[in-house]
Design a protein around this motif. Structure first.
Motif, PDB file in Angstrom:
ATOM      1  N   MET A 135      10.168  -6.900   0.241  1.00 37.64           N
ATOM      2  CA  MET A 135       8.986  -7.721  -0.014  1.00 37.64           C
ATOM      3  C   MET A 135       9.016  -8.914   0.930  1.00 37.64           C
ATOM      4  SD  MET A 135       8.500  -7.721  -4.171  1.00 37.64           S
ATOM      5  CE  MET A 135      10.147  -8.326  -4.530  1.00 37.64           C
ATOM      6  N   LYS A 179       0.379  -6.750  -1.517  1.00 36.59           N
ATOM      7  CA  LYS A 179       0.762  -6.806  -2.926  1.00 36.59           C
ATOM      8  C   LYS A 179      -0.465  -6.626  -3.803  1.00 36.59           C
ATOM      9  CE  LYS A 179       4.900  -9.741  -2.866  1.00 36.59           C
ATOM     10  NZ  LYS A 179       5.466 -11.034  -3.267  1.00 36.59           N
ATOM     11  N   LEU A 215       4.325  -5.545   0.766  1.00 35.37           N
ATOM     12  CA  LEU A 215       5.409  -4.720   0.238  1.00 35.37           C
ATOM     13  C   LEU A 215       5.788  -3.658   1.260  1.00 35.37           C
ATOM     14  CD1 LEU A 215       4.027  -3.983  -3.359  1.00 35.37           C
ATOM     15  CD2 LEU A 215       5.601  -5.803  -2.695  1.00 35.37           C
ATOM     16  N   ILE A 241       9.710   0.593  -3.737  1.00 39.25           N
ATOM     17  CA  ILE A 241       9.653  -0.671  -2.995  1.00 39.25           C
ATOM     18  C   ILE A 241      11.032  -0.991  -2.432  1.00 39.25           C
ATOM     19  CG2 ILE A 241       9.174  -3.145  -3.137  1.00 39.25           C
ATOM     20  CD1 ILE A 241       7.227  -2.522  -5.423  1.00 39.25           C
ATOM     21  N   THR A 283       3.781  -0.433   4.904  1.00 36.67           N
ATOM     22  CA  THR A 283       3.660  -1.856   4.595  1.00 36.67           C
ATOM     23  C   THR A 283       2.257  -2.092   4.054  1.00 36.67           C
ATOM     24  OG1 THR A 283       5.197  -2.442   6.366  1.00 36.67           O
ATOM     25  CG2 THR A 283       3.808  -4.204   5.501  1.00 36.67           C
TER      26      THR A 283
END
Length: 476
Positions: free
Chosen positions: A243, A217, A248, A240, A214
């Motif tokens: 979101m 962005k 991300l 990815i 994690t």
């Protein structure tokens, strides 16, 4: 020839919106998008009688756009069926035909151009394009200062119209989602240097073999689901998966692990092919779009992955191969044999790829015949895909850059439960007279599906076919 009343359509300025324009549509606009007349918001739309005549000739033909002609005719008839001849000339309101900000509020009118006086015509020849240009020029003169715009996808017709004095001439761009092909989603984002040097904070969770990071962005690019993240240092490769807010969730694929993926004896030759192979073999991804130059491996990778999943993994029941063939409607019927045999000349790229995959076998021809039967490979015409429901199959749609957005929608909506669709195409090799890289249906679905969790796009760069092909792609 019958006499037609040439009543003046509409007024100098529409009653609903004094600043509205009048758009004159060419036939190819309604073939490209049958409901195009509803796409001009508050502006008025005019269809010359010549356009209706052309649609009438096409609707009963064997051309692959015959259905689009019929759909457009029915859509206009639904709006105009209660209108009197005078109302059709003056324009019928399109309010209520749609919803949202893009709903039409202007008027649709039919102009009887067949009875225009000789002195009102810039072109005296009776060609359809010239008659439509004459209408636009006539209305430009009669309705001034109101703006009259001729809309056509025919580049030569746009040149002729401007040369004859038509001030406003344009292409139909309602289905154009980007302004330049360089802005088209590539399917991956490459960090300069080392990926981890750009990451400020990270939380990692490992479950079995999978590690999910994690991270924050990156403000330098707009991420989307199933986008790959790689770096110049070849130290990281991830995709990815989610979101949330400003963070991300990235699945760590491992650069070396990704490069070692294998399908039907094929291993990737570059990182682009590795990313493509990952998405092709992922059962959670229902739509894979592969773009790139000739020789980048699109068809070979798609076929290798399909064989792996059908024959080795038994994840799907069959492979259906189809492609866009602009001249197919006129010529397929004159070829001998079954539908598969008729399609063989257009699908030689598939059989060529199949031959490459089995070139080292003792009996290449025998292996190909066995695999085609074992994998239940079916060659189908794109014209016959309508009305079908494809279940538990892999569909390979080759040369998809030649399809419009509506044609691709027709094929995508055929895909039923457990079906995976692979669209491959080269946007620099478009054969259609009315499409370019920006208006191709392939470009349209790449942009429309980029935020859909069940799809992935990969743009392949390197030409791996041969050094001759690579040089030709760069220099010619």
């Amino acid at each position: 020839m019958p006499e037609y009343q040439t009543a003046m359509p509409l007024s100098v300025s529409s009653s609903e919106s004094p600043s509205s324009k009048l758009f004159v549509l060419d036939t190819n606009i309604l073939l490209h998008e049958p409901f195009a007349f509803m796409s001009f918001k508050e502006h008025d739309v005019l269809v010359p009688m010549t356009v209706l005549e052309e649609l009438d000739h096409i609707k009963d033909s064997k051309k692959d756009v015959a259905r689009d002609a019929r759909v457009s005719i029915r859509a206009m008839e639904d709006l105009l069926h209660d209108a009197s001849p005078e109302q059709m000339l003056e324009g019928v309101s399109m309010k209520g035909l749609g919803s949202g900000d893009s709903a039409p509020s202007g008027r649709l009118s039919i102009f009887a151009d067949l009875g225009m006086a000789q002195q009102e015509q810039a072109f005296t020849s009776n060609e359809n394009d010239n008659r439509i240009i004459n209408v636009a020029l006539h209305l430009q003169a009669k309705l001034a200062p109101r703006e009259v715009v001729l809309v056509t996808k025919d580049i030569n017709m746009r040149l002729k119209a401007k040369g004859a004095g038509q001030t406003l001439v344009q292409d139909y761009r309602n289905d154009q989602l980007i302004s330049d092909i360089k802005f088209l989603t590539r399917g991956y984002y490459e960090y300069s240097g080392n990926f981890w040097d750009t990451v400020k904070t990270v939380e990692s969770v490992t479950e079995g073999r999978d590690t999910v990071h994690t991270i924050q962005k990156d403000l330098n690019h707009e991420p989307y689901i199933n986008e790959f993240l790689i770096d110049e240092a070849k130290s990281f490769a991830g995709i990815i998966e989610g979101m949330t807010g400003d963070s991300l969730e990235v699945l760590d694929l491992g650069y070396e692990r990704l490069m070692s993926r294998r399908a039907w004896g094929i291993t990737p030759k570059n990182i682009g092919q590795a990313m493509a192979l990952h998405t092709l073999l992922d059962p959670h991804i229902d739509l894979v779009v592969l773009t790139g130059p000739a020789g980048s491996g699109k068809t070979l990778l798609a076929l290798a992955a399909a064989l792996e999943m059908v024959v080795e993994s038994n994840m799907y029941d069959k492979i259906i191969v189809t492609r866009s063939t602009p001249e197919i409607a006129e010529s397929i019927g004159f070829l001998p044999g079954t539908e598969e045999e008729k399609m063989a000349p257009w699908l030689a790229a598939i059989t060529d790829s199949l031959e490459v995959l089995h070139k080292n076998d003792e009996n290449t021809k025998g292996s190909m015949s066995y695999i085609m039967e074992k994998a239940n490979i079916q060659f189908k015409s794109v014209n016959f895909m309508r009305g079908r429901s494809l279940q538990n199959a892999i569909v390979i749609l080759d040369e998809s850059q030649n399809l419009t957005a509506s044609q691709l929608k027709t094929i995508i909506t055929r895909c039923g439960e457990g079906t995976k669709l692979i669209c491959a195409g080269n946007l620099s090799q478009i054969d259609s007279n009315y499409l370019n890289a920006l208006t191709s249906g392939l470009t349209y679905i790449v942009e429309k599906f980029k935020n859909f969790s069940g799809s992935a796009t990969i743009s392949l760069d390197g030409v791996v076919r041969s050094r001759l092909a690579e040089f030709a792609e760069k220099e010619l």
